[in-house]
Design an enzyme around this catalytic site. Sequence first.
Site, short mmCIF file in Angstrom:
data_model
loop_
_atom_site.label_atom_id
_atom_site.label_comp_id
_atom_site.label_asym_id
_atom_site.label_seq_id
_atom_site.Cartn_x
_atom_site.Cartn_y
_atom_site.Cartn_z
N ASP A 149 0.85 -1.14 -0.01
CA ASP A 149 -0.03 0.21 0.06
C ASP A 149 0.82 1.17 -0.02
O ASP A 149 2.11 1.35 -0.25
CB ASP A 149 -0.77 -0.17 1.27
CG ASP A 149 -2.13 0.68 1.01
OD1 ASP A 149 -2.64 1.34 0.03
OD2 ASP A 149 -3.07 0.61 1.91
N HIS A 150 0.22 2.41 0.31
CA HIS A 150 1.09 3.80 0.00
C HIS A 150 2.19 3.71 0.60
O HIS A 150 2.42 3.38 1.62
CB HIS A 150 0.08 4.71 1.10
CG HIS A 150 -1.48 5.04 0.55
ND1 HIS A 150 -1.76 5.84 -0.32
CD2 HIS A 150 -2.47 4.24 0.92
CE1 HIS A 150 -3.09 5.77 -0.32
NE2 HIS A 150 -3.62 4.78 0.21
N GLU A 214 -0.92 7.26 -7.29
CA GLU A 214 -1.88 8.04 -6.98
C GLU A 214 -1.82 9.24 -7.65
O GLU A 214 -0.63 10.01 -7.56
CB GLU A 214 -1.84 8.17 -5.59
CG GLU A 214 -3.19 8.89 -4.80
CD GLU A 214 -3.42 8.82 -3.56
OE1 GLU A 214 -4.28 9.52 -3.06
OE2 GLU A 214 -3.21 7.42 -3.01
N GLU A 222 -4.27 7.20 7.57
CA GLU A 222 -4.13 5.70 7.49
C GLU A 222 -2.69 5.28 7.71
O GLU A 222 -1.89 5.93 7.00
CB GLU A 222 -4.47 5.18 6.18
CG GLU A 222 -4.47 3.92 6.00
CD GLU A 222 -4.55 3.20 4.57
OE1 GLU A 222 -4.99 2.14 4.27
OE2 GLU A 222 -4.28 3.91 3.63
N HIS A 267 -9.90 8.21 3.74
CA HIS A 267 -9.58 7.12 4.85
C HIS A 267 -10.34 7.48 6.09
O HIS A 267 -10.40 8.52 6.33
CB HIS A 267 -7.98 6.93 4.93
CG HIS A 267 -7.12 6.59 3.77
ND1 HIS A 267 -6.00 7.01 3.23
CD2 HIS A 267 -7.62 5.72 2.66
CE1 HIS A 267 -5.77 6.45 2.46
NE2 HIS A 267 -6.43 5.62 2.03
N GLY A 268 -10.75 6.40 6.81
CA GLY A 268 -11.00 6.26 8.01
C GLY A 268 -12.67 5.99 8.23
O GLY A 268 -13.19 5.26 7.07
N HIS A 306 -9.68 3.75 -3.26
CA HIS A 306 -9.14 3.95 -1.99
C HIS A 306 -10.15 4.64 -1.07
O HIS A 306 -10.68 5.65 -1.71
CB HIS A 306 -7.89 4.52 -1.67
CG HIS A 306 -6.72 3.91 -2.36
ND1 HIS A 306 -5.35 3.32 -1.69
CD2 HIS A 306 -6.50 3.11 -3.66
CE1 HIS A 306 -4.74 2.85 -2.40
NE2 HIS A 306 -5.38 2.58 -3.59
N GLY A 307 -9.86 4.75 0.22
CA GLY A 307 -10.81 5.60 1.13
C GLY A 307 -12.30 5.67 0.92
O GLY A 307 -12.70 6.91 0.59
N SER A 309 -14.76 4.43 3.14
CA SER A 309 -15.74 4.44 4.23
C SER A 309 -16.64 5.52 4.28
O SER A 309 -16.48 6.91 3.78
CB SER A 309 -14.91 4.67 5.50
OG SER A 309 -13.97 3.55 5.78
N ASN A 328 -9.75 -0.88 -1.81
CA ASN A 328 -8.92 -0.99 -0.68
C ASN A 328 -10.10 -1.18 0.39
O ASN A 328 -10.96 -0.12 0.49
CB ASN A 328 -8.03 0.11 -0.43
CG ASN A 328 -6.79 -0.06 -1.30
OD1 ASN A 328 -6.82 -0.90 -2.32
ND2 ASN A 328 -5.80 0.51 -1.16
N ILE A 329 -9.78 -1.87 1.62
CA ILE A 329 -10.62 -2.32 2.77
C ILE A 329 -9.70 -2.27 3.89
O ILE A 329 -8.68 -3.06 3.96
CB ILE A 329 -11.59 -3.57 2.60
CG1 ILE A 329 -12.20 -3.40 1.29
CG2 ILE A 329 -12.23 -3.83 3.88
CD1 ILE A 329 -12.50 -4.75 0.64
#
Length: 421
Positions: A149-150, A214, A222, A267-268, A306-307, A309, A328-329
């Site tokens: 990841d990142h 990205e 994150e 993210h979050g 991504h991100g 939520s 992504n999870i």
Amino acid sequence: MKIAIAATLVGSAAAFAPTASFGVHNSALNMATEAATEKAFAKLPATVKPGVVTGQALVDLLDAAKEQGYAIPGVNIVGSNSINACMEAAAKYGGPIMVTFSKGGGQFIAGKSLNNDADQASIAGTIAGARHVHEVAKLYGVPVVLHTDHCQKAWLPWIDGLLAASEEHYAKEGVPLFSSHMLDLSEEPLEENIAICKSYLDKFAKIGILLEFELGVTGGEEDGVDNSDVDSSRLYTQPEEVYYAYEQLSQVPNGAFTCAASFGNVHGVYAPGNVDLQPIILYNSQKYIQEKIGSDDDKPMKFVFHGGSGSSVEDIQYAIGAGVIKMNIDTDTQWAFWDGVRAYEAKYRDYLQGQIGNPEGPEKPNKKYYDPRECLRAAEVNTVKRLDQCFADLKCVKILGLGEAEEAENVLGPRRGGLPV
């Protein structure tokens, strides 16, 4: 769910032609060609087999996801328990899975007490986790993408260490240790971001590793990357930026790449309605690229998400329609893992207050209750259950044609027996 949209730019048409070799040894290619004549999964290309998927097989898998209209869950892990839960879920729900290592997750696998000044613990732990997947993935009977990841600019030595391990693995086995790596250089100017990505893609392409990069910024925080206070305008990538990256990276022979193009994702943990997603940006980018390259394909780009939520199922599936092939999870599976431990403790609390003595008698032993494998297995089982929703939301169910899997149970085995219901 956490998702960062990555527009999967997968290089020029030549890079993804069936004859693309990604630099694989001739002997390995010959063996792969023979093996590819027999399909392991009816709905997937013959190149895709159980175990870790790399090189052309990975590109074929992502192409199939785009064509068939589903996205692959990309789950962040922190150890063998979460790794195994991912593969168990893939076998149960019948879809491919992406096991994702973060720099911090790799360090945790190696041991938090270790010095990590030169990223040595992050490198060693990520490699150890990857080797675990290589050893057991085929036993689960599912295709697994090994991803990182990142990785921001200051963390590139981490990727350098992983690349060296893949080069060593490739020299021995004809395939890399990792399937793909994400470089998140979105904080740098666009030209510098893509120039660095291009230099790494040149190295990746020689051994069959895919690049994810990205554009724009995924908001929130994150695993050590905090973009909570970023200017909101940077959360939305422009089609011109995506095309610039596509044009530059397509110049790398046999280069395979995906792009995380930001469209408001964060993210979050957020309640539905509190995140302003604009997946129309993905459709606009597809149209812009298509017109620029004169393609007949209305989705010339593959995207990753991504991100996510706080995103509605409608937004997620609308994004899949724009060519999203991976999501992504992390946040939700972290909670599921903990919630499994919490529920186990609540259920057997009276058996967990000491080594001896419980409601069955003052001299009754409690070892089978406090054995760490029991609560960890409970965490795995609950993570598998949470991933059911992820696979369903991403329309990644029954892709592999494996049939119905048996229900997972929290049982150590016949020697110890199961716990009371």
